[in-house]
Design an enzyme around this catalytic site. Structure first.
Site, PDB file in Angstrom:
ATOM      1  N   ASP A  75       0.849  -1.196   0.000  1.00  0.00           N
ATOM      2  CA  ASP A  75       0.000   0.000   0.000  1.00  0.00           C
ATOM      3  C   ASP A  75       0.883   1.244   0.000  1.00  0.00           C
ATOM      4  OD1 ASP A  75      -1.923   2.030   0.572  1.00  0.00           O
ATOM      5  OD2 ASP A  75      -3.200   0.532   1.498  1.00  0.00           O
ATOM      6  N   ASP A  76       0.748   2.077  -1.028  1.00  0.00           N
ATOM      7  CA  ASP A  76       1.482   3.347  -1.125  1.00  0.00           C
ATOM      8  C   ASP A  76       2.997   3.166  -1.247  1.00  0.00           C
ATOM      9  OD1 ASP A  76      -0.980   4.519  -0.827  1.00  0.00           O
ATOM     10  OD2 ASP A  76      -0.523   5.584   1.020  1.00  0.00           O
ATOM     11  N   CYS A 119      -6.226   4.378  -3.675  1.00  0.00           N
ATOM     12  CA  CYS A 119      -6.532   3.020  -3.202  1.00  0.00           C
ATOM     13  C   CYS A 119      -7.685   2.300  -3.885  1.00  0.00           C
ATOM     14  CB  CYS A 119      -6.839   3.065  -1.700  1.00  0.00           C
ATOM     15  SG  CYS A 119      -5.720   4.082  -0.739  1.00  0.00           S
ATOM     16  N   HIS A 206     -10.961  -2.240   1.235  1.00  0.00           N
ATOM     17  CA  HIS A 206     -11.275  -0.874   0.793  1.00  0.00           C
ATOM     18  C   HIS A 206     -12.161  -0.851  -0.456  1.00  0.00           C
ATOM     19  CE1 HIS A 206      -9.500   3.471   1.205  1.00  0.00           C
ATOM     20  NE2 HIS A 206     -10.815   3.407   1.354  1.00  0.00           N
ATOM     21  N   ASP A 363      -0.505  -0.492  -4.809  1.00  0.00           N
ATOM     22  CA  ASP A 363      -1.771   0.040  -5.328  1.00  0.00           C
ATOM     23  C   ASP A 363      -1.624   1.397  -5.999  1.00  0.00           C
ATOM     24  OD1 ASP A 363      -1.301   1.391  -2.933  1.00  0.00           O
ATOM     25  OD2 ASP A 363      -3.389   1.347  -2.288  1.00  0.00           O
TER      26      ASP A 363
END
Length: 554
Positions: A75-76, A119, A206, A363
């Protein structure tokens, strides 16, 4: 007299407390809502996850079974966080040898793109093989509390560009948990599940939290679901925290996030340890229980997303990094790479490596609001922007005997390509009642690869849109009203805007962009926030009027 004095002091204290509560009423009622989560979802102590067990003995030899498939999503994580792509933190003692090993034993996608710069939209692309705006997923859901306090959080007169809030739309917006990918979409998990795969989700989702949008209703037999976003309890002796006072998002996360997961939508409970390590432990448990049948695992880490928290073990191992924030972040990268290594080792130990597809990516690019300038180097832009830094991500994959080791794939690929690629590997026919935008990449990755036909890629965030077609990249924006046109073959880091110098190319690509988006439905929910993002500076750096910027819609 003494009683009167006590009463006077007590009254003064009460008045003071009342004044304090009055002054901070917005903070208490609208900003810090973690207390509401605590009431609604009390968390049990950690307990074992009852992963379903596959057969005691395989029905077929491994080589005759459809391949196992593992997608590991960070993530990120910026492209420069992985040493294969950019070098990252290698000089500081934080290489990524396990992610690098996937590239060495398989393929490195040098133009690997996220499905979006944020996201939810990116994850919806990965799950469906489709551009998410085809089914109305255009914006990432935002908690209503964030919308209500955004103005207060961003109340900084030194900011050059204001946050724009449509309070009427915000008030009418559905609850955060009600926003996500519609159940009518066919996910990669559903496609594989129907073909006899055991399907497992671990970590972030999410894509909606209502019963019909949760993983177990979207093709997953089992789901260890991240319910809230701390990597460890804030005050844990094993946690090393880095708080960014300059970042309004960070200020919102710390009081509101909690340390909790659930299994198959059951009651919340606390993970046993640092989140990346806990998810990895459970991934290993699940792999071992299902080693005798084809399985699909979607391991969606929360790291390296804010709030920035490292385990003390990882932090202590990086004493050579003097900057605290950078050290915490590097320690988080270290934990994700360790997770990849442990999963790969489990496949070897269980005799599964030769017939398991492993894909690793992120992502979206790393954000500028963490205040670390080099995370997307050498590319411009951050998460939330459609520049290369927001979209180009680490992307590697391996499948022994099918993907040639050491392959460096130069053509653009995207999250939309995962579903058709793994479906082809598993012998699964794609649905014919809808457009599948991705392509099967396997013919281009073998020992004698075919040549991929050029195809454009598209991105969309309200009126902020982009496309890439062969060597050309176009970004269009309404706020500010501006076009960016780049020749990525000559200018891969997007330094020279050719919009004025190439009017015919600009017009042709804008027409192509408009034609793609013309038949798309409206978003399932409105955007009520427009957030300015500086393209070339982190949030903590001094911004000048001449600096280029864009607005992210959410």
């Amino acid at each position: 007299m003494k009683l009167r004095k006590v009463l006077t002091v007590s009254a003064a204290v009460l008045v003071g407390l009342a004044a304090l509560l009055y002054v901070n009423r917005l903070y208490l009622l609208k900003y810090s809502l973690g207390w509401y989560t605590d009431i609604l979802h009390p968390r049990e102590a950690n307990h074992p996850v009852p992963w379903m067990a596959g057969p005691d003995k395989a029905k077929q030899p491994l080589a005759q079974r459809p391949p196992n498939i593992i997608v590991i999503l960070a993530d990120d994580m910026g492209i420069n966080d992985v040493s294969t792509h950019g070098g990252g933190h290698t000089a500081e003692g934080v290489p990524t040898p396990n992610i690098d090993a996937i590239a060495r034993e398989g393929v490195r996608f040098d133009q690997g793109y996220a499905g979006a710069a944020v996201c939810t939209v990116s994850r919806a692309a990965l799950m469906t093989g489709r551009y998410p705006w085809r089914f109305g997923v255009e914006f990432t859901p935002t908690p209503g509390a964030m919308a209500r306090v955004a103005g207060m959080l961003y109340a900084d007169p030194s900011r050059l560009h204001p946050l724009i809030i449509d309070t009427e739309k915000a008030e009418k917006s559905k609850d955060f948990n009600d926003l996500g990918m519609p159940a009518s979409e066919i996910t990669v998990a559903e496609a594989l599940q129907a073909h006899g795969y055991h399907t497992m989700h671990i970590g972030k989702w999410h894509l909606g939290s209502t019963p019909e949008m949760r993983p177990t209703q979207q093709g997953f037999d089992e789901s260890l679901f991240m319910e809230s976003g701390l990597h460890l309890p804030e005050n844990s002796p094993d946690a090393v925290n880095s708080k960014q006072d300059f970042d309004p998002i960070d200020k919102f996360l710390w009081p509101n996030m909690r340390f909790g997961v659930s299994y198959n939508s059951g009651t919340w409970f606390e993970p046993a340890k640092y989140l990346a390590d806990y998810y990895t432990d459970e991934a290993i448990n699940a792999i071992k229980k299902n080693k005798n049948q084809p399985f699909f695992m979607y391991l969606a880490h929360w790291g390296v997303h804010t709030p920035l928290q490292a385990s003390k073990q990882d932090y202590d191992a990086l004493a050579n990094i003097p900057d605290h924030r950078r050290r915490v972040y590097a320690a988080m990268v270290r934990s994700i790479d360790r997770s990849v290594g442990r999963v790969l080792q489990t496949l070897r130990d269980e005799g599964l490596e030769e017939n398991t597809i492993v894909i690793f990516t992120s992502d979206n690019g790393a954000p500028g609001y963490i205040g670390l300038p080099d995370v997307n180097k050498p590319y411009r832009g951050w998460k939330l922007t459609l520049f290369e830094g927001g979209l180009r991500v680490p992307y590697v994959a391996k499948w022994p005997g099918h993907i040639a080791p050491g392959t460096q794939y130069q053509h653009p690929i995207s999250n939309i390509d995962i579903l058709p690629t793994v479906a082809a590997a598993a012998g699964v026919t794609l649905p014919t009642d809808r457009v599948i935008d991705g392509v099967n990449l396997l013919p281009f990755l073998g020992a004698k690869p075919a040549t991929q036909a050029p195809r454009p890629l598209f991105w969309r965030d309200g009126s902020y849109r982009a496309m890439q077609d062969q060597k050309w990249k176009l970004i269009v924006s309404e706020r500010p009203k501006k076009d960016w046109l780049f020749n990525l073959a000559a200018d891969p880091t997007e330094r020279q805007n050719l919009a004025s110098a190439q009017p015919q190319k600009l017009a042709q690509m804008k027409a192509q962009l408009d034609a793609h988006h013309a038949p798309m439905p409206p978003s399932q929910w409105p955007s009520f926030l427009e957030m300015p993002v500086d393209i070339d500076k982190t949030l903590d750096q001094h911004h000048l009027p001449a600096d280029e910027y864009t607005y992210w819609n959410n």
